[in-house]
Design an enzyme around this catalytic site. Structure first.
Site, PDB file in Angstrom:
ATOM      1  N   ASN A  59     -68.612 -40.185  68.048  1.00 33.02           N
ATOM      2  CA  ASN A  59     -68.147 -41.556  68.150  1.00 33.02           C
ATOM      3  C   ASN A  59     -68.449 -42.139  69.529  1.00 33.02           C
ATOM      4  OD1 ASN A  59     -66.782 -43.972  68.070  1.00 33.02           O
ATOM      5  ND2 ASN A  59     -64.976 -43.147  67.063  1.00 33.02           N
ATOM      6  N   ASP A  60     -67.744 -41.654  70.537  1.00 30.82           N
ATOM      7  CA  ASP A  60     -67.885 -42.252  71.865  1.00 30.82           C
ATOM      8  C   ASP A  60     -69.305 -42.134  72.416  1.00 30.82           C
ATOM      9  OD1 ASP A  60     -65.181 -42.958  71.864  1.00 30.82           O
ATOM     10  OD2 ASP A  60     -64.625 -40.929  72.460  1.00 30.82           O
TER      11      ASP A  60
END
Lengths: 473, 109
Positions: free
Chosen positions: A399-400
């Site tokens: 995600n990040d």
């Protein structure tokens, strides 16, 4: 004669540590390097047990040998069983836990030495220098122990991230308090005061806890690496205490190597160590809320069937693994997918972000377990170079590390971190369990971009179904 | 402060300080060339190496009076913890690296 042999065993130990670390840094020799260091450690340990003679002039050998051997046996059995049983995905926790054990060991050594002094059993007169070494070893060992346990709890989900109001101030006060207490003992104002000693211990433990508590899970690798070097330094203080070269070399080597590794990791995230330690991710949620509500469209979903077709007719697919892959234990089925695609003439690569997962190289270890060939794992820069010619990017629980906010939203807490630029590819398929933000707690705009499609579900389940679908295409 | 300064006047301490300085540079030198693939095993290997602290625990325990049960108990615990660090560290590292080895063989075969 015996002392010469002992020193020789220590010399061998020190040399094997250096050679071992050196060999550990090359893929071909790494495993042997680990063995070399282990052999050297064994020689140094048995050298100490049989050849060590006390330095207070009497030259007595060590006694209580049955106890020592019993403890060694228990530690060996427990350590072997624990590390053989642990799941590959839980490796980071395990390393953190073992690191804590080392810290606790250093702490206990200092406690025993202090007790000897305060009971007047030390024999020779205690210099302030010796006291300083004992107390510093205890303090660093305790910080490392407490911090590692918190890091361990955070990684396995037992302890949640929580920002402590005024945490920074409390930490400074704690550090100040530690300096004052240490000066009081070492400076000779209140030598061998037991209360003070345990006061330092308590403050150090509290500091270790508060120091790790607010740091976000995404930064945990950095913290473990830092705590690892702390324990190294604590071991080195033991080396000073016993005038023991092998403890000193081993400890300092790990201390400096761990520090460099920590800095390398921070560089990969384009942040300074201070920035990580202040725990900006902890206070990030408010900022993210502000940045998140602009141009937030709806995320569109993609069916398994469409995904299979899209991938089967692609020329080049890039898989981007993240922590979600590790949690779902989906590394083997991921390799399966890669093989099925290869049979269909699709080129498959993996884009590995340096901080994907919970430890540096976490994804590499995980995929290596599933026999994914080494050269298919592209480091971030190579992966980004190839992104333009890639048709489909499949993001598995990352995600990040793919959040475009890192590039174009200066208000984002991860602004400036280099990311995998997945939007250069033709299609982006994101597999996640839900729309929840990643570990850093930041919304990801990527999910709402036109090129992106969401494929919800547990990574393992989704990949199994995807492989089945692909076989039918 | 005098006390700390006195540390440097002692030849044994001076020798140890030399080891410290050289080891710092050695550690930096060795680590800065590691490919990121090996970061986790390397961290784990380094983790095992600082388990050398167990030698300190063995010395304390070996010098404790045989009737001092409190000292023996703490020492016993310290040796167990240190051994866990050493053995666990090396075994975990070996397990991680085993997977690299397996893959290597598979490729050449």
């Amino acid at each position: 004669m015996e002392n010469a042999l002992l020193q020789l065993s220590y010399l061998i130990g020190s040399i094997t540590f250096i050679i071992g670390l050196k060999m550990l840094s090359h893929p071909e020799s790494a495993r042997k390097g680990n063995m070399v260091a282990a052999v050297g450690m064994t020689i140094a340990i048995f050298g100490t047990i049989f050849l060590y003679t006390s330095t207070d002039g009497e030259g007595a050998h060590l006694h209580n040998l049955p106890w020592i051997f019993a403890a060694l046996a228990i530690g060996t059995v427990l350590g072997t069983v624990a590390s053989k049983r642990v799941q590959m995905t839980a490796m980071p926790e395990m390393v953190s836990l073992f690191n804590g054990m080392g810290g606790a060991c250093a702490m206990l050594i200092s406690i025993m030495e202090f007790r000897r002094i305060s009971l007047g059993m030390a024999g020779v007169e205690t210099t302030a220098g010796k006291m300083f070494v004992i107390i510093l070893g205890m303090m660093i060992g305790t910080v490392s122990f407490a911090g590692s346990i918190i890091a361990w709890g955070k990684l396995n989900g037992r302890i949640k991230d929580r920002a402590i109001p005024g945490g920074q101030l409390i930490n400074f006060i704690l550090l100040g308090g530690l300096v004052v207490l240490i000066t009081m003992i070492v400076g000779g104002f209140m030598p061998d005061n037991t209360m003070l000693f345990y006061g330092i211990l308590a403050l150090a433990a509290l500091y270790g806890i508060l120091f790790v508590m607010p740091i976000g899970g995404a930064d945990m690798p950095v913290v473990i690496s830092l705590l690892n070097s702390f324990t190294g330094v604590a071991a080195a203080f033991g080396g000073f205490l016993y005038n023991n070269p092998v403890m000193l070399t081993g400890g300092i080597l790990v201390g400096s190597a761990g520090t460099i590794l920590t800095i390398l990791m921070c560089k990969a995230m384009n942040r300074s160590l201070m920035n990580v330690l202040i725990g900006s991710f902890g206070g990030a949620k408010a900022v993210a809320g502000g940045g998140g509500n602009k141009e937030q469209g709806t995320a569109k979903e993609i069916s398994l069937n469409d995904t299979a077709v899209l991938m089967a007719y692609a020329q080049k697919v890039m898989i981007i693994p993240g922590y979600g892959l590790a949690v779902a234990q989906a590394q083997h089925i991921c390799h399966e997918l890669e093989k099925v695609l290869n049979e269909k003439g699709v080129e498959v690569n993996y884009g590995i972000h340096p901080v994907a997962g919970r430890m540096p190289g976490h994804m590499n270890v995980l995929l290596a377990e599933a026999d994914v060939p080494y050269e298919k794992l592209l480091e971030m820069e190579d992966a980004n170079d190839q992104m333009g010619s890639t048709n489909v990017v499949l993001i598995l629980g990352a995600n990040d590390v793919v959040n475009p906010a890192a590039k174009d939203d200066p208000s984002s807490p991860i602004y400036g971190m280099p990311i995998l630029e997945v939007e250069k590819a033709d299609h982006v398929i994101v597999n996640k369990r839900s729309m929840k933000p990643g570990y850093a707690g930041i919304e990801n705009e990527l999910f709402f971009r036109p090129k992106t499609s969401m494929l919800f579900g547990d990574a393992k389940k989704v990949l199994q179904d995807l492989v089945a679908e692909l076989k039918n295409v | 402060m005098d006390a700390i300064m006195n540390l440097f006047n002692d030849p044994a301490t001076y020798r140890l300080m030399t080891i410290v300085i050289l080891s710092i540079f050695l550690g930096i030198e060795v680590i800065s060339r590691v490919p990121s693939v090996l970061h986790t095993p390397l961290m784990s290997g380094a983790n095992a190496i600082h388990g050398v602290v167990v030698i300190g625990a063995i010395i304390v325990m070996g010098e404790a009076p045989s009737a001092d049960y409190l000292a023996l108990t703490i020492g016993f615990l310290a040796v167990i913890l240190g051994t866990l660090n050493v053995v666990g560290g090396f075994v975990v590292t070996d397990r991680m690296l085993e997977m690299f080895g397996k893959k290597k063989k598979g490729k050449s075969a």
